[in-house]
Design a protein around this motif. Structure first.
Motif, PDB file in Angstrom:
ATOM      1  N   TYR A 135      -5.456  -6.838   3.252  1.00  0.00           N
ATOM      2  CA  TYR A 135      -4.163  -6.275   2.857  1.00  0.00           C
ATOM      3  C   TYR A 135      -3.050  -6.660   3.826  1.00  0.00           C
ATOM      4  O   TYR A 135      -1.876  -6.540   3.502  1.00  0.00           O
ATOM      5  CB  TYR A 135      -4.258  -4.748   2.712  1.00  0.00           C
ATOM      6  CG  TYR A 135      -4.379  -3.992   4.017  1.00  0.00           C
ATOM      7  CD1 TYR A 135      -3.271  -3.408   4.604  1.00  0.00           C
ATOM      8  CD2 TYR A 135      -5.599  -3.853   4.659  1.00  0.00           C
ATOM      9  CE1 TYR A 135      -3.373  -2.709   5.798  1.00  0.00           C
ATOM     10  CE2 TYR A 135      -5.726  -3.162   5.834  1.00  0.00           C
ATOM     11  CZ  TYR A 135      -4.605  -2.585   6.407  1.00  0.00           C
ATOM     12  OH  TYR A 135      -4.711  -1.904   7.584  1.00  0.00           O
ATOM     13  N   ARG A 136      -3.396  -7.170   4.982  1.00  0.00           N
ATOM     14  CA  ARG A 136      -2.398  -7.614   5.956  1.00  0.00           C
ATOM     15  C   ARG A 136      -1.931  -9.058   5.718  1.00  0.00           C
ATOM     16  O   ARG A 136      -0.985  -9.513   6.334  1.00  0.00           O
ATOM     17  CB  ARG A 136      -2.974  -7.500   7.364  1.00  0.00           C
ATOM     18  CG  ARG A 136      -3.187  -6.068   7.806  1.00  0.00           C
ATOM     19  CD  ARG A 136      -3.657  -6.015   9.253  1.00  0.00           C
ATOM     20  NE  ARG A 136      -3.763  -4.649   9.699  1.00  0.00           N
ATOM     21  CZ  ARG A 136      -4.891  -3.991   9.852  1.00  0.00           C
ATOM     22  NH1 ARG A 136      -6.045  -4.577   9.593  1.00  0.00           N
ATOM     23  NH2 ARG A 136      -4.903  -2.744  10.276  1.00  0.00           N
ATOM     24  N   ARG A 143      -4.632 -12.289  -1.357  1.00  0.00           N
ATOM     25  CA  ARG A 143      -5.482 -11.178  -0.916  1.00  0.00           C
ATOM     26  C   ARG A 143      -6.664 -11.005  -1.860  1.00  0.00           C
ATOM     27  O   ARG A 143      -6.655 -11.475  -2.997  1.00  0.00           O
ATOM     28  CB  ARG A 143      -4.665  -9.886  -0.881  1.00  0.00           C
ATOM     29  CG  ARG A 143      -3.523  -9.928   0.115  1.00  0.00           C
ATOM     30  CD  ARG A 143      -2.648  -8.710   0.005  1.00  0.00           C
ATOM     31  NE  ARG A 143      -1.490  -8.831   0.897  1.00  0.00           N
ATOM     32  CZ  ARG A 143      -0.430  -8.053   0.828  1.00  0.00           C
ATOM     33  NH1 ARG A 143      -0.361  -7.077  -0.072  1.00  0.00           N
ATOM     34  NH2 ARG A 143       0.568  -8.230   1.670  1.00  0.00           N
TER      35      ARG A 143
END
Length: 185
Positions: A135-136, A143
């Protein structure tokens, strides 16, 4: 209790050993963080949990004749715990960097890919979420696959860079690119 406390010598942080239940034959790598009220129960199956994984309060992992494999650096159970249960012949694979939050569950056979996410009280059975960045990752469409909302997801496949948001049956919901929810601008 003494066996649970002894895990600290292997680099596993157990915040409250008196509320933590871990089967002696579960395999836990170093650097794992176990919050209070965790259950890791092996009943004739196999449980492997990768390094640096964090299991939050209320998380329950059961291998009742099946296999549960959790990769490195995963977050499971923040915001309400999470239940993972592999029955006889079932396999649950959770990839590195995955996040399973908000009181959901995995049962039967599931593959939660590298960087994939389940966000909310979602009951997943026989689901596949594709591999991708966490998620980063700055590019949402790179993702891992995501399910978010609440309800039941059965036989659902979400490829890399995609998300299904639903409040009920996930098979009835629209799949979108993650950039729809995280536009650049």
């Amino acid at each position: 209790m003494a066996e649970t406390v002894a895990l600290a010598g292997r680099g596993i942080l157990i915040l409250d050993p008196s509320s933590t239940l871990i089967s002696g034959d579960a395999h836990l790598d170093e650097g794992i963080v176990l919050w209070p009220s965790i259950i890791i129960q092996n009943l004739g199956g196999r449980i492997d949990i990768g390094r640096g994984t964090e299991l939050f309060s209320g998380t329950r992992i059961v291998a009742a004749g099946g296999a549960v494999t959790i990769g490195a650096e995963t977050d499971i159970g923040e915001e309400g715990g999470f239940t993972i249960k592999a029955g006889s012949g079932d396999t649950i694979d959770i990839g590195d960097g995955a996040r399973l939050l908000g009181g959901g569950s995995l049962s039967l056979t599931n593959r939660i890919g590298r960087g994939a996410q389940i966000l909310g009280p979602i009951r997943c059975q026989n689901c596949t979420l594709g591999d991708g960045g966490t998620y980063r990752d700055p590019v949402p469409d790179q993702r891992g696959g995501v399910l978010k909302g609440s309800g039941a997801a059965r036989h659902v496949e979400v490829p890399q860079g995609h998300v299904i948001q639903a409040f009920g049956l996930f098979t009835d919901a629209v799949m979108r690119r993650q950039s729809y929810f995280h536009p650049k601008g």
